[in-house]
Design an enzyme around this catalytic site. Structure first.
Site, PDB file in Angstrom:
ATOM      1  N   PRO A 102       0.905  -1.386  -0.076  1.00 40.81           N
ATOM      2  CA  PRO A 102       0.059  -0.058   0.034  1.00 40.81           C
ATOM      3  C   PRO A 102       0.836   1.280  -0.095  1.00 40.81           C
ATOM      4  O   PRO A 102       0.425   2.252  -0.113  1.00 40.81           O
ATOM      5  CB  PRO A 102      -0.674  -0.219   1.415  1.00 40.81           C
ATOM      6  CG  PRO A 102       0.087  -1.075   2.099  1.00 40.81           C
ATOM      7  CD  PRO A 102       0.609  -1.947   1.260  1.00 40.81           C
ATOM      8  N   GLU A 129       1.638  -8.148   9.415  1.00 37.51           N
ATOM      9  CA  GLU A 129       1.564  -6.477   9.695  1.00 37.51           C
ATOM     10  C   GLU A 129       2.361  -5.708   8.594  1.00 37.51           C
ATOM     11  O   GLU A 129       2.142  -4.614   8.371  1.00 37.51           O
ATOM     12  CB  GLU A 129       2.294  -6.404  10.960  1.00 37.51           C
ATOM     13  CG  GLU A 129       2.210  -4.819  11.413  1.00 37.51           C
ATOM     14  CD  GLU A 129       0.835  -4.335  11.554  1.00 37.51           C
ATOM     15  OE1 GLU A 129       0.746  -3.244  11.682  1.00 37.51           O
ATOM     16  OE2 GLU A 129      -0.118  -5.240  11.882  1.00 37.51           O
ATOM     17  N   ARG A 166      -3.082  -9.258 -20.539  1.00 41.78           N
ATOM     18  CA  ARG A 166      -3.903  -8.818 -21.808  1.00 41.78           C
ATOM     19  C   ARG A 166      -3.424  -7.718 -22.939  1.00 41.78           C
ATOM     20  O   ARG A 166      -4.013  -7.640 -24.130  1.00 41.78           O
ATOM     21  CB  ARG A 166      -5.338  -8.366 -21.375  1.00 41.78           C
ATOM     22  CG  ARG A 166      -5.057  -6.877 -20.782  1.00 41.78           C
ATOM     23  CD  ARG A 166      -6.479  -6.593 -19.901  1.00 41.78           C
ATOM     24  NE  ARG A 166      -7.705  -6.778 -20.763  1.00 41.78           N
ATOM     25  CZ  ARG A 166      -8.228  -5.824 -21.575  1.00 41.78           C
ATOM     26  NH1 ARG A 166      -7.374  -4.590 -21.738  1.00 41.78           N
ATOM     27  NH2 ARG A 166      -9.220  -5.833 -22.105  1.00 41.78           N
ATOM     28  N   ASP A 181      -9.817   0.242 -24.903  1.00 44.74           N
ATOM     29  CA  ASP A 181     -10.325   0.124 -23.473  1.00 44.74           C
ATOM     30  C   ASP A 181     -10.079   1.535 -22.972  1.00 44.74           C
ATOM     31  O   ASP A 181      -9.303   2.272 -23.318  1.00 44.74           O
ATOM     32  CB  ASP A 181      -9.356  -0.828 -22.694  1.00 44.74           C
ATOM     33  CG  ASP A 181      -9.630  -2.039 -23.102  1.00 44.74           C
ATOM     34  OD1 ASP A 181     -10.562  -2.512 -23.619  1.00 44.74           O
ATOM     35  OD2 ASP A 181      -8.582  -3.053 -23.084  1.00 44.74           O
TER      36      ASP A 181
END
Length: 261
Positions: A102, A129, A166, A181
């Protein structure tokens, strides 16, 4: 003497994806189904799921420990990750190592395009953690799906792998699919329709059934601009826009201002 033309994709080696995780079973189903499964069957990509415990020492194959200095939770140990990466990089020389975190840079379509050119990718999925800080020195970059926290890096790795795979030639059935896209050209995708031509009073725009390819192309571009301005105006700042795009957006903004109560 007749020439035999062979598609260029046949000359490209299959791309290797490796996912280092404590829970490989989480990913087996998605990676063997649909487009990714078919691409693997065709030899366009190779995907390896690797259990981090295979590189852990001791009878219990421990991969985490309590943090120095105290605190809640457990921290992933550096030794098994280091051993795993050394072996996986030996198997695929030149592979880029990605740490799911993150704290990493937010993954974008441009990253998928960039990473699709690599010889291989190794995804390191965290748990508990967090990581022993020394693990960060073993990877090439840290990537995140966004400003939220998952229970582990597996779903992030799966998402990034799918977005990257892809874009490899031959993976999608229609060669132009990836080019239209959302985000592929910095804008959201234009609206799509299929049969029937009318459903509960809602009709397909006439231009799409006109057969006029230039008019269709213009409509689609303008709808991309209209939708992006409405839903993701932040994307317009970096999207490649021509003079016609700028003119249409200016007129659209003027209309929107006039329509305000």
């Amino acid at each position: 003497m007749a020439l035999c033309l062979i598609p260029a994709i046949l000359f490209r080696p299959s791309m290797h994806f490796a996912i280092l995780t404590l829970f490989p079973a989480m990913l087996e189903g998605p990676l063997s189904a649909s487009i990714l499964g078919k691409a693997a069957d065709k030899g366009l990509i190779q995907i390896g799921l690797h259990n981090l415990r295979d590189w852990a020492e001791g009878r219990h194959q421990v991969t985490d420990d309590t943090p120095y200095g105290g605190g809640d939770g457990m921290v992933m140990k550096v030794e098994p990750v280091a051993r795993a990466l050394e072996e996986l990089k030996d198997r695929t020389p030149g592979a880029r190592v990605l740490l799911m975190s993150p704290q990493g840079k937010t993954f974008r379509q441009a990253d998928a395009q960039r990473l699709s050119q690599e010889a291989g990718l190794i995804f390191v999925c965290g748990r508990y953690e967090g990581y022993d800080e020394r693990i960060r020195g073993l990877v090439d970059e840290e990537l995140s799906l966004g400003d939220f926290v998952l229970t582990g890096g597996e779903l992030a790795a799966l998402t990034m792998l799918d977005a990257t795979a892809r874009l490899i030639p031959g993976v999608l059935g229609a060669a132009g699919s990836a080019l239209t896209d959302s985000f592929s050209d910095g804008l959201l995708e234009y609206p799509q329709y299929t049969r029937p031509a009318e459903f509960r009073g809602l009709r397909v725009p006439e231009v799409l059934t006109s057969g006029n390819h230039q008019a269709i192309a213009t409509w689609r571009r303008q709808e991309q601009l209209r939708r992006t301005l409405s839903r993701r105006p932040d994307l317009l700042a970096s999207a490649p826009l021509n003079a016609a795009d700028q003119c249409f957006l200016a007129a659209l903004r003027t209309k929107n201002e006039a329509d305000k109560p």
